[in-house]
Scaffold this active site. Structure first.
Site, mmCIF file in Angstrom:
data_model
loop_
_atom_site.group_PDB
_atom_site.id
_atom_site.type_symbol
_atom_site.label_atom_id
_atom_site.label_comp_id
_atom_site.label_asym_id
_atom_site.label_seq_id
_atom_site.Cartn_x
_atom_site.Cartn_y
_atom_site.Cartn_z
ATOM 1 N N TYR A 57 -14.752 12.127 35.360
ATOM 2 C CA TYR A 57 -15.894 13.155 34.654
ATOM 3 C C TYR A 57 -15.546 14.234 34.477
ATOM 4 C CZ TYR A 57 -20.015 10.457 34.110
ATOM 5 O OH TYR A 57 -21.069 9.351 33.825
ATOM 6 N N GLU A 59 -17.531 16.665 32.148
ATOM 7 C CA GLU A 59 -18.742 17.285 31.242
ATOM 8 C C GLU A 59 -18.393 18.820 30.996
ATOM 9 O OE1 GLU A 59 -20.228 15.550 33.977
ATOM 10 O OE2 GLU A 59 -22.007 14.814 33.224
ATOM 11 N N ASP A 203 -17.942 14.201 5.521
ATOM 12 C CA ASP A 203 -17.333 13.191 6.533
ATOM 13 C C ASP A 203 -16.227 12.248 5.818
ATOM 14 O OD1 ASP A 203 -17.165 10.694 7.828
ATOM 15 O OD2 ASP A 203 -19.500 10.315 7.854
ATOM 16 N N THR A 229 -13.392 9.849 12.058
ATOM 17 C CA THR A 229 -13.039 8.865 12.740
ATOM 18 C C THR A 229 -11.523 8.952 13.097
ATOM 19 O OG1 THR A 229 -13.276 6.998 11.589
ATOM 20 C CG2 THR A 229 -15.007 7.525 12.923
ATOM 21 N N LYS A 232 -9.557 4.497 11.729
ATOM 22 C CA LYS A 232 -9.532 3.859 10.458
ATOM 23 C C LYS A 232 -8.175 4.240 9.898
ATOM 24 C CE LYS A 232 -14.485 3.768 9.576
ATOM 25 N NZ LYS A 232 -15.099 4.989 10.333
ATOM 26 N N ARG A 238 -10.720 4.037 18.800
ATOM 27 C CA ARG A 238 -11.869 4.336 18.117
ATOM 28 C C ARG A 238 -12.554 5.461 18.768
ATOM 29 N NH1 ARG A 238 -14.927 0.431 15.711
ATOM 30 N NH2 ARG A 238 -13.259 -0.997 15.048
HETATM 31 N N1 DSN Z 1 -18.395 0.297 10.146
HETATM 32 C C1 DSN Z 1 -17.605 1.366 8.991
HETATM 33 C C2 DSN Z 1 -17.080 0.763 7.859
HETATM 34 O O1 DSN Z 1 -16.735 -0.240 7.757
HETATM 35 O O2 DSN Z 1 -17.124 1.632 6.808
HETATM 36 C C3 DSN Z 1 -18.371 2.559 8.824
HETATM 37 O O3 DSN Z 1 -19.112 2.947 9.906
#
Ligand code: DSN
Length: 419
Positions: A57, A59, A203, A229, A232, A238
């Site tokens: 933990y 925080e 974003d 994120t 991707k 993730r």
């Molecule tokens: N689920 C993602 C996508 O496939 O683009 C977006 O959050």
């Protein structure tokens, strides 16, 4: 297969779960993944995820934690922050957001107050749920105005963006998309935001890896805050991250913790550190360039086969197909492709008349197959397989034939990162 599934110790302790992991391994190994937001992580990323850092933990932030025993995780998080800043050339990075939606929630919380107006991209034109969709917190907490693409070019209508900004005087403009196949001109967004006195949030969840690899312009010079994120195109675990200019750093950090999250996931932050390290290597630039060239090949071949590709092609990692000329829904296409071993997703297209659960389009992306090492010629073959299925979605002969080709391609390209 079993040893590759990192599942050996699970097999005796929890055979039920181990069997499910093996089945998922088998599924991934024997299907072609065209979901534009998915990828396959390296062995190093997966190893970091499975460490005992999950036990701690922590925080707070490095050097200012609420619990003791955080000396080591302080160094882990500092490493991830330093690398994230180096990858994107940002003043400040927060690597704690559990996911992209949480990153966006925190960014809104830091920059604006409930009831403020945001101007984001229409979801059916490519925008994300968290950019103001009425079913999402962003649509409930804020007044939302939207911009979209031009009906003819199917590219962002920057004049409409400016007009909407002048009309609605948003507190915050949101750039970025989940299903937009073209380069986004962040300089124009910055200019529009300055003109109307709005803050700019970008974003980059989908294109983070392309920016890191130098094949998409960076929004960092123009945006107050950039969210993203790691799972991707960046090919990490993730998770989310936030970059910002120095003057927003303390507000962003407070909005993540304690504003909207509790203890950070230290094992995931460790895996993010690995992912940022990988993104700084020269080989990542080669990977990012190959994602884009493979997507171009895919879009060209789909168009050559007679499909209507939204905006006529792609500049990034994905292409969108308009299925209405085939008199088919996105859902039907997705299901038919899955039966043949090709995994893609239905997607709304600009000016779609169908609801998102049905959708008039199909989104295909190349991050995962590029990681698996598919050559341009093999990507061309994948595109022809997609077309065969879409032209005869109920034919069992076509399904079986395509499935055989899918298995051959998959056998040539084992899942990476599992050694
Ligand atoms: N689920 C993602 C996508 O496939 O683009 C977006 O959050």
């Amino acid at each position: 297969m079993a040893s590759h599934s990192s599942c050996d110790s699970l097999s005796s302790l929890d055979p039920e779960l181990a069997a499910l992991v093996r089945r998922e391994h088998e599924r991934q190994a024997t299907t072609i993944d065209l979901i534009a937001s998915e990828n396959h992580v390296s062995h190093a990323v997966r190893t970091a995820l499975a460490t005992l850092l999950t036990d701690k933990y922590a925080e707070g932030y490095p050097g200012r934690r609420y619990y003791s025993g955080c000396g080591v995780v302080d160094q882990v998080e500092t490493l991830a922050i330093t690398r994230a800043k180096a990858v994107f050339g940002a003043d400040h990075a927060n690597v704690q957001p559990h996911a992209g939606s949480q990153a966006n929630f925190a960014a809104y919380q830091a920059l604006i107050t409930p009831g403020a107006t945001i101007l984001g991209m229409d979801r059916s034109h490519g925008g994300h749920l968290t950019h103001g969709a009425e079913v999402n917190f962003s649509g409930k907490l804020f007044k939302v105005a939207t911009y979209g693409v031009d009906r003819v070019t199917e590219r962002i209508d920057y004049e409409q963006l400016r007009a909407m900004a002048r009309q609605h005087r948003p507190a915050l403009i949101v750039a970025g998309a989940s299903s937009y196949p073209r380069i986004i001109d962040f300089a124009v967004f910055g200019d529009v935001a300055r003109e109307v006195g709005a803050l700019l949030m970008v974003d980059v969840a989908h294109i983070a890896g392309l920016i890191a690899g130098g094949v998409h312009p960076s929004p960092v010079p123009y945006a107050d805050v950039v969210t993203g994120t790691t799972q991707k195109t960046l090919r990490g675990p993730r998770g989310g991250f936030i970059l910002c200019k120095a003057q927003h750093a303390s507000l962003i950090d407070s909005a993540v913790f304690p504003g909207s999250q509790g203890g950070p996931l230290m094992h995931v932050i460790a895996a993010k550190a690995v992912c940022f390290h990988e993104a700084l290597q020269p080989a990542f630039r080669t990977y990012a360039a190959a994602i884009v060239s493979n997507a171009r090949v895919m879009a060209e071949e789909l168009a050559a086969e007679g499909l209507r590709v939204i905006s006529g092609g792609t500049d990034n990692h994905l292409a969108l197909v308009d299925l209405t000329p085939l008199d088919m829904t996105g859902k039907q296409a997705q299901d038919a492709l899955e039966r043949a071993g090709i995994i893609a997703n239905r997607n709304s297209i600009p000016f779609d008349t169908r609801p998102p659960m049905v959708a008039g389009g199909l989104r295909v992306g190349t991050p995962a197959i590029t990681t698996r090492g598919f050559s341009a010629e093999e990507v061309r073959t994948v595109a022809t397989l997609v077309c065969r299925v879409l032209r005869a979605p109920t034919s069992e002969t076509v399904r079986d034939d395509v499935h055989r080709s899918v298995l051959e391609l998959c056998a040539r390209h084992p899942l990476p990162g599992l050694d």
